[in-house]
Enzyme design. Structure first.
Site, PDB file in Angstrom:
ATOM      1  N   CYS A 144       0.839  -1.209   0.000  1.00  0.00           N
ATOM      2  CA  CYS A 144       0.000   0.000   0.000  1.00  0.00           C
ATOM      3  C   CYS A 144       0.871   1.255   0.000  1.00  0.00           C
ATOM      4  O   CYS A 144       1.687   1.451   0.901  1.00  0.00           O
ATOM      5  CB  CYS A 144      -0.937   0.007   1.206  1.00  0.00           C
ATOM      6  SG  CYS A 144      -1.960   1.491   1.226  1.00  0.00           S
ATOM      7  N   LYS A 178       1.291  -9.572  -0.110  1.00  0.00           N
ATOM      8  CA  LYS A 178       0.986  -8.844  -1.353  1.00  0.00           C
ATOM      9  C   LYS A 178       1.916  -7.644  -1.429  1.00  0.00           C
ATOM     10  O   LYS A 178       1.958  -6.821  -0.517  1.00  0.00           O
ATOM     11  CB  LYS A 178      -0.478  -8.407  -1.365  1.00  0.00           C
ATOM     12  CG  LYS A 178      -0.877  -7.707  -2.659  1.00  0.00           C
ATOM     13  CD  LYS A 178      -2.398  -7.665  -2.771  1.00  0.00           C
ATOM     14  CE  LYS A 178      -2.847  -6.886  -3.996  1.00  0.00           C
ATOM     15  NZ  LYS A 178      -2.721  -5.432  -3.828  1.00  0.00           N
ATOM     16  N   ASN A 181      -0.603  -9.575 -10.595  1.00  0.00           N
ATOM     17  CA  ASN A 181      -1.645  -8.571 -10.396  1.00  0.00           C
ATOM     18  C   ASN A 181      -1.234  -7.267 -11.090  1.00  0.00           C
ATOM     19  O   ASN A 181      -0.065  -6.932 -11.128  1.00  0.00           O
ATOM     20  CB  ASN A 181      -1.851  -8.337  -8.882  1.00  0.00           C
ATOM     21  CG  ASN A 181      -2.718  -7.123  -8.587  1.00  0.00           C
ATOM     22  OD1 ASN A 181      -2.271  -6.169  -7.944  1.00  0.00           O
ATOM     23  ND2 ASN A 181      -3.955  -7.145  -9.031  1.00  0.00           N
ATOM     24  N   GLY A 182      -2.230  -6.584 -11.626  1.00  0.00           N
ATOM     25  CA  GLY A 182      -2.002  -5.298 -12.283  1.00  0.00           C
ATOM     26  C   GLY A 182      -2.520  -5.301 -13.705  1.00  0.00           C
ATOM     27  O   GLY A 182      -1.974  -6.001 -14.565  1.00  0.00           O
ATOM     28  N   ASP A 183      -3.630  -4.582 -13.930  1.00  0.00           N
ATOM     29  CA  ASP A 183      -4.206  -4.377 -15.268  1.00  0.00           C
ATOM     30  C   ASP A 183      -4.710  -5.659 -15.933  1.00  0.00           C
ATOM     31  O   ASP A 183      -4.832  -5.692 -17.158  1.00  0.00           O
ATOM     32  CB  ASP A 183      -3.182  -3.726 -16.218  1.00  0.00           C
ATOM     33  CG  ASP A 183      -2.802  -2.314 -15.782  1.00  0.00           C
ATOM     34  OD1 ASP A 183      -3.507  -1.755 -14.929  1.00  0.00           O
ATOM     35  OD2 ASP A 183      -1.799  -1.793 -16.306  1.00  0.00           O
ATOM     36  N   ARG A 228      -9.102  -3.540 -10.382  1.00  0.00           N
ATOM     37  CA  ARG A 228     -10.044  -2.517 -10.862  1.00  0.00           C
ATOM     38  C   ARG A 228     -10.987  -3.016 -11.941  1.00  0.00           C
ATOM     39  O   ARG A 228     -12.078  -2.460 -12.101  1.00  0.00           O
ATOM     40  CB  ARG A 228      -9.264  -1.286 -11.322  1.00  0.00           C
ATOM     41  CG  ARG A 228      -8.753  -0.474 -10.129  1.00  0.00           C
ATOM     42  CD  ARG A 228      -7.713   0.516 -10.531  1.00  0.00           C
ATOM     43  NE  ARG A 228      -6.523  -0.156 -11.038  1.00  0.00           N
ATOM     44  CZ  ARG A 228      -5.460   0.474 -11.504  1.00  0.00           C
ATOM     45  NH1 ARG A 228      -5.441   1.777 -11.536  1.00  0.00           N
ATOM     46  NH2 ARG A 228      -4.411  -0.210 -11.925  1.00  0.00           N
TER      47      ARG A 228
HETATM   48  C1  LIG Z   1      -9.377   2.032  -4.505  1.00  0.00           C
HETATM   49  C2  LIG Z   1      -8.316   0.989  -4.305  1.00  0.00           C
HETATM   50  C3  LIG Z   1      -8.208   0.369  -3.081  1.00  0.00           C
HETATM   51  C4  LIG Z   1      -7.208  -0.604  -2.875  1.00  0.00           C
HETATM   52  N1  LIG Z   1      -7.109  -1.203  -1.655  1.00  0.00           N
HETATM   53  C5  LIG Z   1      -6.161  -2.147  -1.449  1.00  0.00           C
HETATM   54  C6  LIG Z   1      -6.071  -2.826  -0.210  1.00  0.00           C
HETATM   55  O1  LIG Z   1      -6.854  -2.610   0.728  1.00  0.00           O
HETATM   56  N2  LIG Z   1      -5.072  -3.756  -0.083  1.00  0.00           N
HETATM   57  C7  LIG Z   1      -4.194  -4.039  -1.099  1.00  0.00           C
HETATM   58  O2  LIG Z   1      -3.313  -4.888  -0.940  1.00  0.00           O
HETATM   59  N3  LIG Z   1      -4.288  -3.426  -2.287  1.00  0.00           N
HETATM   60  C8  LIG Z   1      -5.249  -2.505  -2.489  1.00  0.00           C
HETATM   61  N4  LIG Z   1      -5.366  -1.926  -3.711  1.00  0.00           N
HETATM   62  C9  LIG Z   1      -4.533  -2.406  -4.824  1.00  0.00           C
HETATM   63  C10 LIG Z   1      -5.251  -3.504  -5.603  1.00  0.00           C
HETATM   64  O3  LIG Z   1      -5.477  -4.640  -4.796  1.00  0.00           O
HETATM   65  C11 LIG Z   1      -4.409  -3.931  -6.829  1.00  0.00           C
HETATM   66  O4  LIG Z   1      -3.167  -4.390  -6.377  1.00  0.00           O
HETATM   67  C12 LIG Z   1      -4.188  -2.773  -7.792  1.00  0.00           C
HETATM   68  O5  LIG Z   1      -5.396  -2.067  -8.030  1.00  0.00           O
HETATM   69  C13 LIG Z   1      -3.611  -3.286  -9.123  1.00  0.00           C
HETATM   70  O6  LIG Z   1      -4.458  -4.222  -9.723  1.00  0.00           O
HETATM   71  P1  LIG Z   1      -5.470  -3.792 -10.925  1.00  0.00           P
HETATM   72  O7  LIG Z   1      -4.634  -3.093 -11.959  1.00  0.00           O
HETATM   73  O8  LIG Z   1      -6.067  -5.086 -11.369  1.00  0.00           O
HETATM   74  O9  LIG Z   1      -6.457  -2.842 -10.321  1.00  0.00           O
HETATM   75  C14 LIG Z   1      -6.322  -0.949  -3.929  1.00  0.00           C
HETATM   76  C15 LIG Z   1      -6.460  -0.314  -5.165  1.00  0.00           C
HETATM   77  C16 LIG Z   1      -7.429   0.649  -5.365  1.00  0.00           C
HETATM   78  C17 LIG Z   1      -7.538   1.313  -6.714  1.00  0.00           C
END
Ligand SMILES: Cc1cc2nc3c(=O)[nH]c(=O)nc-3n(C[C@H](O)[C@H](O)[C@H](O)COP(=O)(O)O)c2cc1C
Length: 307
Positions: free
Chosen positions: A96, A136, A193-195, A217
């Site tokens: 985070c 993570k 993870n990511g996109d 997302r």
């Molecule tokens: C609004 C928001 C809240 C998130 N909250 C957390 C969280 O509580 N714990 C965590 O490990 N990652 C958190 N993330 C990260 C996501 O779990 C993920 O790693 C990140 O969005 C990349 O993946 P994506 O591109 O599929 O969205 C958050 C991301 C967003 C945008």
């Protein structure tokens, strides 16, 4: 918990609460889901205002509970509370980037800068619970310190069962395109993870050596995406009743007074890209009453309430 080639629903603060997890499970009952990140301090202090820290995860099944913090002892205590609450595994947040977590508390992404402390936290948690513990994290603190491989080794040495790797640095936040390095010679499974949005994306990760994928997302306003990726569910044509079901679950969980404003962001995601959705969002953003919100949903999607 982890089995080979699984697709996980990401932990997302303000989003992956119990109602959202239930929506994901409507379309993909076996998908492992992770809670929003939970502070070890609020858990151990049993802050009652954090209602969702005390969910009964056992009734949901296969829920990973994510904790963050910088104190190995409190992280262990927090993990034990979550075991008692029925968590299937504990996920430790080491990614985070939010300043309140990463810089001011020395938790989350900060642990990518202090692998010694990261190791102590993982050891303390794995020593305290019998369920699996995952980590993570991200590629590194910034572009000059992409030492995720070292942290994976620290995690493995201290008993972590797998690591989820978000393909961005702490400095990148959520911007830019995620990069997924090839996985070679890692001591434990790595989840990409990511996109990631489609079956093709997930298959691509497999080719790169990842043992599974986590969707973040791309699930916003599309909780059926896991069913779609797994090939069991087609993209629904009219989602009005899905939206109403989600709202209903939110009302049952939080009560109407709190749920209505919280649901506005979900409505923005559900309606994105639909003609006239900008007007719809302006209207619902001004609504505080549950019946009015339901009426707007019924009108916008032209559906008949069946809940
Ligand atoms: C609004 C928001 C809240 C998130 N909250 C957390 C969280 O509580 N714990 C965590 O490990 N990652 C958190 N993330 C990260 C996501 O779990 C993920 O790693 C990140 O969005 C990349 O993946 P994506 O591109 O599929 O969205 C958050 C991301 C967003 C945008």
């Amino acid at each position: 918990m982890y089995t080979d080639n699984q697709i996980f629903a990401a932990p997302m603060a303000g989003i992956s609460d119990k109602p959202f997890r239930q929506m994901v499970r409507e379309f993909a009952p076996n998908v492992p889901v992770v809670t929003e990140m939970i502070s070890c301090h609020s858990l151990v202090g049993r802050h009652k205002n954090c209602l969702r820290n005390f969910d009964d995860y056992a009734t949901e099944g296969n829920v990973g509970a994510q904790i963050f913090g910088a104190r190995p002892d409190l992280m262990a205590d927090a993990a034990q509370i979550l075991v008692d609450a029925g968590a299937a595994w504990i996920d430790i947040n080491m990614g985070c980037p939010v300043p309140k977590v990463a810089t001011r508390s020395g938790a989350g992404a900060f642990l990518m800068r202090d692998h010694k402390l990261a190791g102590k936290i993982i050891k303390s948690v794995t020593g305290a619970v019998k369920i699996p513990v995952s980590v993570k994290t991200r590629l590194g603190w910034d572009a000059d310190s992409m030492d995720w491989g070292d942290l994976v080794n620290v995690a493995a040495d201290n008993g972590a069962a797998w690591v989820t790797l978000h393909g961005r640095t702490r400095a990148a936040g959520y911007a830019g395109v995620a990069v997924h390095p090839e996985i070679k010679d890692m001591p434990i499974p790595i989840i990409a993870n990511g996109d990631l949005k489609t079956r093709t994306d997930v298959d691509e990760m497999r080719k790169l050596g990842y043992s599974g994928a986590m969707i973040g997302r791309a699930m916003l306003g599309r909780p059926w995406i896991f069913g779609e990726i797994l090939g069991n569910v087609k993209s629904p044509e009219n989602i009005g009743n899905i939206v109403l079901k989600h709202l209903d679950l939110m009302v049952k969980y939080y009560g109407a007074h709190a749920a209505v404003p919280m649901f506005r962001k979900h409505l923005a995601w559900y309606s994105a890209g639909i003609p006239n959705s900008a007007n719809f969002r302006i209207k619902v953003n001004a609504i505080n009453d549950i019946s009015e919100m339901k009426d707007e949903i019924l009108q916008f999607w032209g559906c008949v309430a069946n809940i």
